[in-house]
Write an enzyme that holds these catalytic residues in place. Structure first.
Site, PDB file in Angstrom:
ATOM      1  N   GLU A 504      50.924  42.071  39.068  1.00  0.00           N
ATOM      2  CA  GLU A 504      51.649  40.954  38.454  1.00  0.00           C
ATOM      3  C   GLU A 504      52.168  41.327  37.066  1.00  0.00           C
ATOM      4  OE1 GLU A 504      49.804  37.245  39.113  1.00  0.00           O
ATOM      5  OE2 GLU A 504      51.302  36.138  37.996  1.00  0.00           O
ATOM      6  N   GLU A 780      40.398  35.067  33.936  1.00  0.00           N
ATOM      7  CA  GLU A 780      41.446  34.134  34.347  1.00  0.00           C
ATOM      8  C   GLU A 780      40.859  32.800  34.805  1.00  0.00           C
ATOM      9  OE1 GLU A 780      43.736  35.660  37.617  1.00  0.00           O
ATOM     10  OE2 GLU A 780      45.333  34.185  37.319  1.00  0.00           O
TER      11      GLU A 780
END
Ligand code: BGC
Length: 923
Positions: A504, A780
């Site tokens: 990502e 995260e």
């Protein structure tokens, strides 16, 4: 008292100006440091024609304030030392401005080198002239570039363009001769996606992975270097290596509708040589260059890794005399389009080198190396073996219970570097065009037994100054601070990315909405975020829409409110923390366009209705889940969008006022007030003091954005406190959006104790829980150790919310007054929280070093502070009365530089001029 202060203000400065030498016995009471142009020290190749100049005043006397300055800018060193400002002599300007003073001289020409210095007058005497500083102007217009874009718009037989693309690096070279004495040489390069530049075999600059990534169709960044000392009389050679970076995007063959690609690597190069006889010469990119894609870097892919075959090395390729007869002729290729701009944000660099902490044999030929720290960068390896031996390094953030590398959370990123040995000699290798987010490395194929000493971790991030230091009596807070710092630096990659490890690595706007502000205490991120605002502007569609990712390497135009509103919060942060007004001026129209677009398109029943992500990543109901499906934990999207729009409107109102756009300011105020009314009507239950379904975030946003009716604040705050302390048993219950305001919201509304509880928790969910479970960065997800690996990075910064702001502003007590930005006026008000016995922090502001070092010893409060020259501080000292406050050995009210203002509750409020102070008080 009053009479005395009038005397001080009017007569004292005059008196001291004439007799300053006698009073202090020496002329250097006031000195100047840290001269900066556009906040950069001696920058080369900037492309602003009115650079902003800043200086830092140091003074041995307390309460020093600048009263006037004079700036000289000259076209030569000689002229400057003769005090001749042939480009600009500001004359003596009566002003206290010492940061962002705009150049106002004759027009600055492209490639011009400028020398400048400054002197100041203060209420405590005048300074000598500062030592000289320089800046050079870059190539101001695309027309100033000579030569053309070169490269090779095709792949080669050994390349493969698939989901896991492989494209070898392109090597380019050219020889040239210099026939006269060189007085100055400047190299300008736009090397896309990434470049390495060499002159006569030596690398130019210490940057890596340059230039900064942009939407290359909209604009590209050039780097400039003074290379005068690198050229030789006679034969010279210039060489470049081009890597893929985000230009030849490595995943485009996989999702072409989503992932943007730009083409094959290419470059534009100008070497401008000035001879001492006044003549000039330019060595430029054209089809006289040779190109070879069959060199040692066989593949370079940000996600999958780099492969290097040392047997393909071409010794001497970047020096003169090399036989390039077998190389191809470089071809002219299409220019990327868009603007050419000097890169003002720092390039990445190897910022630190760390040693592994252990190496373990997993099975035959397989070892696991532990760096002891999760970070972004690469591994340098020393190895000796036979020709063709192939070492594989696979990177991951964790290991599995069986000791094997854990890679499931990398998704399809292969994160593997490959090195093929020449053999026979000691070889040392590190990659060039890749970085990995990792703590552990799986090593296979290493000849012999690898040992810790054979490896170095190379920590790579943007070359910015560390500006803050922070330590408290609480071990959890200290560990989380350290983890936060590692997380933040890992994700600075010429743009702020979400994470450095999986497939990502995107610059998601919502991850930095307030994070950027907290980060700014630790790192001087002013230029990175100023650049990011440009990225955001470039990503804006004609109709006003702003994506969730900018540069929009991933195409996410979702018309969400919460993510794009980061455009405004970052502009505000740059103004507050650095005094950067230019960014507001530059971006105002685009921000307004977005505000108008969203209001026109998504207003229903007076509210803004578009939301995509909700309160992203709230602690879910099960430890295995990524996102909660429990409606009681989720916050209504219309509430999030509308509250965020109200906040954005108030920022726009502030910007409009600063720009003297009073009609706009009134319009934004009216818009915000209309939404507030509709918002309270729809969501507020005044009887219960709750919004919507009573989530912390639903209640917190209206509280901090001033939406809740004044007389309901307390009740609303009580709902928040109950939710955290009773229902959540003292735990956090917010996701990315709520956490942005949580710590400050609790503190400003009288509950710093709850904020402290959340900050020092070590059980789930909390930042301390991450640390307790071995995290060396920030996760995260709150449940990052148990949740699905699909979206579970161990190095994300978004859950920090406003925690770092709280550390500095509320725990240490170092805060810039929003009305006097850039720490021109500092609010020093550390919270007194049971359980915290000391805090020590320093922050290098653009005006100078601010320090706060306090401790509690029983009823005694001891506080050492530093206030930079040309600033002042409001100092809130915990004390039962003003008489109980001492500074040094004196009563504080009688101490030089201090003025008692009033008692405010259990605080004695003083105004402090610049200087160092040691307070003791009785609480
Ligand atoms: C990213 C986040 C981002 C989010 C938004 C994730 O995949 O890692 O940081 O903000 O998507 O949808």
């Amino acid at each position: 008292m009053k009479h005395k202060s009038i005397l001080y203000l009017i007569i004292f400065p005059l008196f001291l100006l004439t007799t300053g030498m006698n009073v202090y016995g020496k002329a250097d009471v006031v000195s100047l440091q840290n001269l900066r142009t556009e906040l950069l020290v001696n920058p080369v190749g900037i492309d602003v024609t009115q650079p902003r100049l800043s200086w830092e005043i140091r003074s041995a006397a307390r309460a020093t304030v600048q009263t006037a300055y004079q700036v000289l800018v000259a076209s030569s060193e000689e002229k400057l030392s003769a005090n001749e400002g042939d480009l600009w002599n500001s004359g003596k300007v009566g002003s206290d401005a010492s940061v962002h003073v705009k150049y106002n001289g004759t027009d600055l020409k492209g490639n011009a080198r400028c020398y400048w210095k400054v002197k100041v007058w203060t209420n405590k005497g005048e300074s000598a002239w500062s030592s000289p500083a320089t800046f050079t102007i870059g190539l101001l217009n695309s027309i100033d570039w000579k030569g053309r874009w070169i490269g090779m718009d095709r792949s080669f037989p050994w390349d493969s363009e698939t989901q896991w693309s492989r494209l070898s690096a392109r090597y380019l070279r050219k020889e040239f001769e210099t026939k006269k004495t060189i007085s100055r040489a400047t190299a300008y390069i736009i090397g896309l996606g990434l470049y390495e530049l060499y002159l006569n075999g030596q690398k130019v600059g210490d940057q890596v992975l340059a230039p900064g990534p942009t939407d290359y169709f909209k604009g590209v960044k050039y780097n400039a270097f003074d290379v005068t000392g690198m050229l030789k009389p006679g034969k010279n050679a210039v060489g470049t290596i081009l890597g893929n970076g985000r230009y030849y995007t490595m995943r485009q063959a996989y999702k072409p509708y989503k992932i943007k690609t730009f083409g094959y690597p290419k470059m534009l190069f100008n070497l401008l040589i000035e001879y001492s006889d006044g003549s000039n010469e330019a060595i430029v990119s054209d089809d006289s260059w040779k190109l070879n894609a069959d060199g040692p870097i066989r593949s370079n892919n940000e996600y999958d890794g780099e492969e290097y075959d040392a047997n393909k090395e071409m010794p001497g390729w970047n020096t003169s005399g090399f036989d390039d007869s077998k190389w191809l002729k470089a071809t002219f290729v299409q220019e990327p389009g868009g603007t050419y701009e000097a890169q003002m944000n720092e390039n990445m660099k190897v910022m630190a080198t760390i040693k592994p902490v252990s190496i373990k044999k997993l099975k035959a030929n397989t070892y696991i190396l532990d760096m002891g720290q999760n970070f972004a960068g690469w591994l340098r390896m020393r190895v000796k073996g036979s020709k063709g031996d192939t070492v594989k390094l696979r990177f991951g953030e964790d290991v599995q219970a069986n000791g094997e590398l854990y890679v499931r959370n990398l998704r399809d990123a292969r994160s593997t570097d490959v090195y093929i040995l020449k053999g026979g000699v000691q070889e040392s290798w590190e990659p060039t065009f890749v970085y990995h987010g990792f703590r552990f490395v799986e090593i296979t194929g290493y000849p012999g037994t690898p040992a810790i000493e054979d490896f170095d971790g190379r920590v790579i991030y943007d070359d910015m100054k560390t500006t803050g230091g922070f330590l408290t009596s609480d071990a959890t807070i200290n560990q989380v601070y350290k983890n936060a710092k590692w997380g933040i630096l890992s994700n600075y990659k010429g743009m702020p990315v979400d994470c450095p490890q999986r497939n990502e690595r995107q610059p998601w706007l919502g991850d930095r909405t307030t994070g950027a502000y907290g980060e700014s205490f630790i790192f001087d991120n002013s230029r990175l975020y100023a650049k990011w605002l440009d990225d955001i502007r470039q990503s804006q569609k004609e109709d006003g829409s702003i994506p969730d990712v900018a540069p929009a390497f991933w195409r996410y135009y979702s018309d969400n409110v919460t993510w794009p509103s980061t455009y405004m919060t970052i502009a505000d942060m740059l103004y507050r923390q650095y005094g950067d007004f230019e960014s507001i001026r530059k971006h105002y129209d685009s921000m307004k366009k977005w505000m108008d677009y969203m209001a026109a398109k998504y207003t229903r029943d007076g509210l803004i209705t578009k939301d995509k992500y909700g309160d992203w990543c709230v602690p879910p109901e099960s430890k295995e889940m990524i996102h909660s499906r429990d409606p009681k934990r989720q916050t209504d999207g219309v509430l999030l969008a509308s509250a965020t729009y109200v906040h954005a409107s108030s920022l726009m109102g502030k910007f409009a006022k600063l720009l003297n756009k009073n009609e706009d300011a009134a319009e934004f105020a009216a818009r915000a007030s209309a939404i507030k009314d509709a918002f309270n009507k729809k969501f507020f239950d005044p009887g219960k003091g709750q919004y919507s379904n009573n989530t912390i975030t639903a209640n917190l946003l209206p509280l901090v954005y001033g939406i809740v009716p004044e007389n309901s604040r307390e009740k609303l705050m009580a709902s928040i406190a109950d939710k955290i302390m009773i229902e959540n048993k003292g735990h956090i219950g917010t996701g990315v959006i709520g956490t942005q305001w949580l710590m400050r919201g609790l503190t400003a509304n009288g509950r710093p104790d709850i904020a402290y509880r959340l900050a020092s928790n070590r059980d789930y969910p909390s930042w301390g829980y991450m640390a307790e479970n071995g995290a060396t960065t920030i996760w995260e997800l709150w449940n990052g150790n148990t949740a699905n690996p699909e979206m579970n990075s161990a190095n994300h910064v978004m859950l920090l919310g406003d925690l770092v702001i709280w550390y500095y502003e509320n725990v240490a007590g170092i805060k810039s007054d929003p009305d006097a930005p850039a720490f021109k006026k500092i609010i020093m008000k550390p919270e007194m929280i049971d359980g915290l016995t000391y805090a020590r922090a320093s922050y290098q502001s653009v005006h100078g070093l601010v320090k706060s070092d306090w401790k509690k010893a029983g009823k005694t409060f001891i506080w050492n502070i530093s206030v930079p020259a040309n600033t002042r501080a409001l100092v809130y000292i915990p004390a039962s009365s003003a008489e109980k406050v001492k500074e040094g050995k004196k009563a504080a009210s009688a101490s030089d530089g201090l003025k008692f203002l009033k008692m405010e509750g259990n605080r004695a409020l003083f105004e402090a001029g610049s200087g160092d102070y040691s307070f003791t008080s009785n609480m």
